[in-house]
Motif scaffolding. Sequence first.
Motif, mmCIF file in Angstrom:
data_model
loop_
_atom_site.group_PDB
_atom_site.id
_atom_site.type_symbol
_atom_site.label_atom_id
_atom_site.label_comp_id
_atom_site.label_asym_id
_atom_site.label_seq_id
_atom_site.Cartn_x
_atom_site.Cartn_y
_atom_site.Cartn_z
ATOM 1 N N PHE A 1 0.838 -1.186 0.000
ATOM 2 C CA PHE A 1 0.000 0.000 0.000
ATOM 3 C C PHE A 1 0.879 1.243 0.000
ATOM 4 O O PHE A 1 1.965 1.237 0.587
ATOM 5 C CB PHE A 1 -0.904 0.047 1.237
ATOM 6 C CG PHE A 1 -1.974 -0.996 1.250
ATOM 7 C CD1 PHE A 1 -2.999 -0.958 0.325
ATOM 8 C CD2 PHE A 1 -1.975 -2.017 2.186
ATOM 9 C CE1 PHE A 1 -4.006 -1.920 0.328
ATOM 10 C CE2 PHE A 1 -2.965 -2.975 2.201
ATOM 11 C CZ PHE A 1 -3.983 -2.927 1.267
ATOM 12 N N ILE B 1 -1.475 6.174 2.894
ATOM 13 C CA ILE B 1 -2.693 5.665 3.516
ATOM 14 C C ILE B 1 -2.420 5.065 4.892
ATOM 15 O O ILE B 1 -3.287 4.426 5.473
ATOM 16 C CB ILE B 1 -3.399 4.621 2.626
ATOM 17 C CG1 ILE B 1 -2.535 3.356 2.479
ATOM 18 C CG2 ILE B 1 -3.749 5.202 1.280
ATOM 19 C CD1 ILE B 1 -3.230 2.261 1.716
ATOM 20 N N ASN B 2 -1.226 5.299 5.433
ATOM 21 C CA ASN B 2 -0.884 4.710 6.722
ATOM 22 C C ASN B 2 -1.843 5.120 7.830
ATOM 23 O O ASN B 2 -2.226 4.301 8.671
ATOM 24 C CB ASN B 2 0.552 5.077 7.110
ATOM 25 C CG ASN B 2 1.580 4.231 6.372
ATOM 26 O OD1 ASN B 2 1.230 3.213 5.775
ATOM 27 N ND2 ASN B 2 2.824 4.652 6.389
ATOM 28 N N ALA C 1 -5.008 6.034 7.633
ATOM 29 C CA ALA C 1 -6.294 5.364 7.473
ATOM 30 C C ALA C 1 -6.200 3.894 7.871
ATOM 31 O O ALA C 1 -7.116 3.343 8.487
ATOM 32 C CB ALA C 1 -6.792 5.502 6.032
ATOM 33 N N LEU C 2 -5.077 3.253 7.539
ATOM 34 C CA LEU C 2 -4.896 1.851 7.914
ATOM 35 C C LEU C 2 -4.769 1.700 9.427
ATOM 36 O O LEU C 2 -5.313 0.758 10.021
ATOM 37 C CB LEU C 2 -3.657 1.275 7.223
ATOM 38 C CG LEU C 2 -3.789 0.977 5.722
ATOM 39 C CD1 LEU C 2 -2.430 0.668 5.121
ATOM 40 C CD2 LEU C 2 -4.755 -0.175 5.475
ATOM 41 N N GLN D 1 -8.192 2.116 10.855
ATOM 42 C CA GLN D 1 -8.961 0.896 10.599
ATOM 43 C C GLN D 1 -8.603 -0.182 11.616
ATOM 44 O O GLN D 1 -9.477 -0.848 12.185
ATOM 45 C CB GLN D 1 -8.656 0.434 9.180
ATOM 46 C CG GLN D 1 -9.713 -0.438 8.557
ATOM 47 C CD GLN D 1 -9.242 -0.980 7.228
ATOM 48 O OE1 GLN D 1 -8.069 -1.297 7.054
ATOM 49 N NE2 GLN D 1 -10.153 -1.108 6.304
ATOM 50 N N THR E 1 -12.015 2.803 5.565
ATOM 51 C CA THR E 1 -11.789 1.897 4.436
ATOM 52 C C THR E 1 -11.958 2.637 3.116
ATOM 53 O O THR E 1 -11.195 2.418 2.162
ATOM 54 C CB THR E 1 -12.763 0.705 4.500
ATOM 55 O OG1 THR E 1 -12.621 0.054 5.770
ATOM 56 C CG2 THR E 1 -12.473 -0.293 3.393
ATOM 57 N N VAL F 1 -8.803 4.476 2.451
ATOM 58 C CA VAL F 1 -7.752 3.571 1.966
ATOM 59 C C VAL F 1 -7.937 3.313 0.470
ATOM 60 O O VAL F 1 -6.990 3.407 -0.320
ATOM 61 C CB VAL F 1 -7.778 2.239 2.742
ATOM 62 C CG1 VAL F 1 -6.860 1.212 2.082
ATOM 63 C CG2 VAL F 1 -7.374 2.457 4.194
ATOM 64 N N GLN G 1 -7.110 6.357 -1.741
ATOM 65 C CA GLN G 1 -5.683 6.658 -1.809
ATOM 66 C C GLN G 1 -4.912 5.693 -2.697
ATOM 67 O O GLN G 1 -3.816 6.015 -3.166
ATOM 68 C CB GLN G 1 -5.087 6.658 -0.398
ATOM 69 C CG GLN G 1 -5.398 7.904 0.406
ATOM 70 C CD GLN G 1 -4.834 9.154 -0.246
ATOM 71 O OE1 GLN G 1 -3.691 9.175 -0.678
ATOM 72 N NE2 GLN G 1 -5.646 10.189 -0.350
ATOM 73 N N LEU G 2 -5.474 4.522 -2.950
ATOM 74 C CA LEU G 2 -4.813 3.573 -3.845
ATOM 75 C C LEU G 2 -4.589 4.186 -5.228
ATOM 76 O O LEU G 2 -3.653 3.845 -5.936
ATOM 77 C CB LEU G 2 -5.647 2.294 -3.987
ATOM 78 C CG LEU G 2 -5.628 1.319 -2.810
ATOM 79 C CD1 LEU G 2 -6.608 0.187 -3.052
ATOM 80 C CD2 LEU G 2 -4.222 0.759 -2.587
ATOM 81 N N TYR H 1 -7.006 -1.451 -6.835
ATOM 82 C CA TYR H 1 -5.624 -1.918 -6.680
ATOM 83 C C TYR H 1 -5.028 -2.263 -8.043
ATOM 84 O O TYR H 1 -3.882 -1.917 -8.342
ATOM 85 C CB TYR H 1 -5.579 -3.133 -5.756
ATOM 86 C CG TYR H 1 -4.180 -3.537 -5.365
ATOM 87 C CD1 TYR H 1 -3.557 -2.978 -4.258
ATOM 88 C CD2 TYR H 1 -3.473 -4.472 -6.111
ATOM 89 C CE1 TYR H 1 -2.268 -3.346 -3.902
ATOM 90 C CE2 TYR H 1 -2.180 -4.842 -5.766
ATOM 91 C CZ TYR H 1 -1.583 -4.282 -4.654
ATOM 92 O OH TYR H 1 -0.303 -4.640 -4.321
ATOM 93 N N LEU I 1 -7.162 -6.265 4.478
ATOM 94 C CA LEU I 1 -7.904 -5.144 5.050
ATOM 95 C C LEU I 1 -8.809 -5.566 6.202
ATOM 96 O O LEU I 1 -9.497 -4.734 6.786
ATOM 97 C CB LEU I 1 -8.747 -4.463 3.960
ATOM 98 C CG LEU I 1 -7.966 -3.710 2.886
ATOM 99 C CD1 LEU I 1 -8.904 -3.249 1.781
ATOM 100 C CD2 LEU I 1 -7.219 -2.515 3.479
#
Length: 257
Positions: free
Chosen positions: A3, A7-8, A10-11, A14, A78, A81, A84-85, A140, A174
Amino acid sequence: MAFPTSINTALLLQKELANPDCHSSDISRLLLCEPTLSARAVALANSAMFASGQTPAITSVRAAVERLGHRNLYALATAAVIRQLNAGIRDEALRARATQLWAHTVHVAALAHALAGAVTHTDADTALFAGIVHEVAGFYMLAQADKTPGLYAQLETQMASTLEVIGRALMRQLGVPLPVADAVNALPGSTIMLPPEGLRDTLLLAKALAPVPSPLPQASVTVSAPLQAYLEHDPVLQVLRTQPSAEAKGLIEVLLS
């Protein structure tokens, strides 16, 4: 699966929300590390889906956390995330597909939430989350195709099987709950049962009614004559298609912003 570092936050959010012992203060602190996500949380808390006309407006992240609850914040994290991909896609054609795919995803999520309560009698919050993640493999794949010229064309003829493999791995990474993952994995090649019921049918109906189609070539849904008549003439579906509720409009606005 890798990833982007962007997006760290958001992860982490989560992961924290998945912890049954997490505290609202910790959630608020993580949200404040990501201004865009904080703004969306406050906006969602003030939307018609979560605020009645007489409810005081939310003006802080802490109050938004309390009003939305952990399940809806998990869905919002989510969504961050997934968005941001594709934030750094440079190829114009791939970027256009990613933009359309996100619009499709947002409309499916809003419709799934409405359909769960009005038609399929499933949990509306679960349907909302399932709508957000149901095309995660496509996002992705588009991001990876931007890094590898020619990859999209190479995969185009076997898109459905490619997305299924990617999707299963992504949903594990996820932490997508198994019932949601099972419903999403069952979508390709499926048809809607009559009367529709359960999470899978909720997603299939939402995809059929969404005003923005998915731009990715996938296995088509088999539409029988009775199903076609149902999609075209059922009064509840027609209202949801042509007259989205204030709740749906608010959700779409927040997620597309």
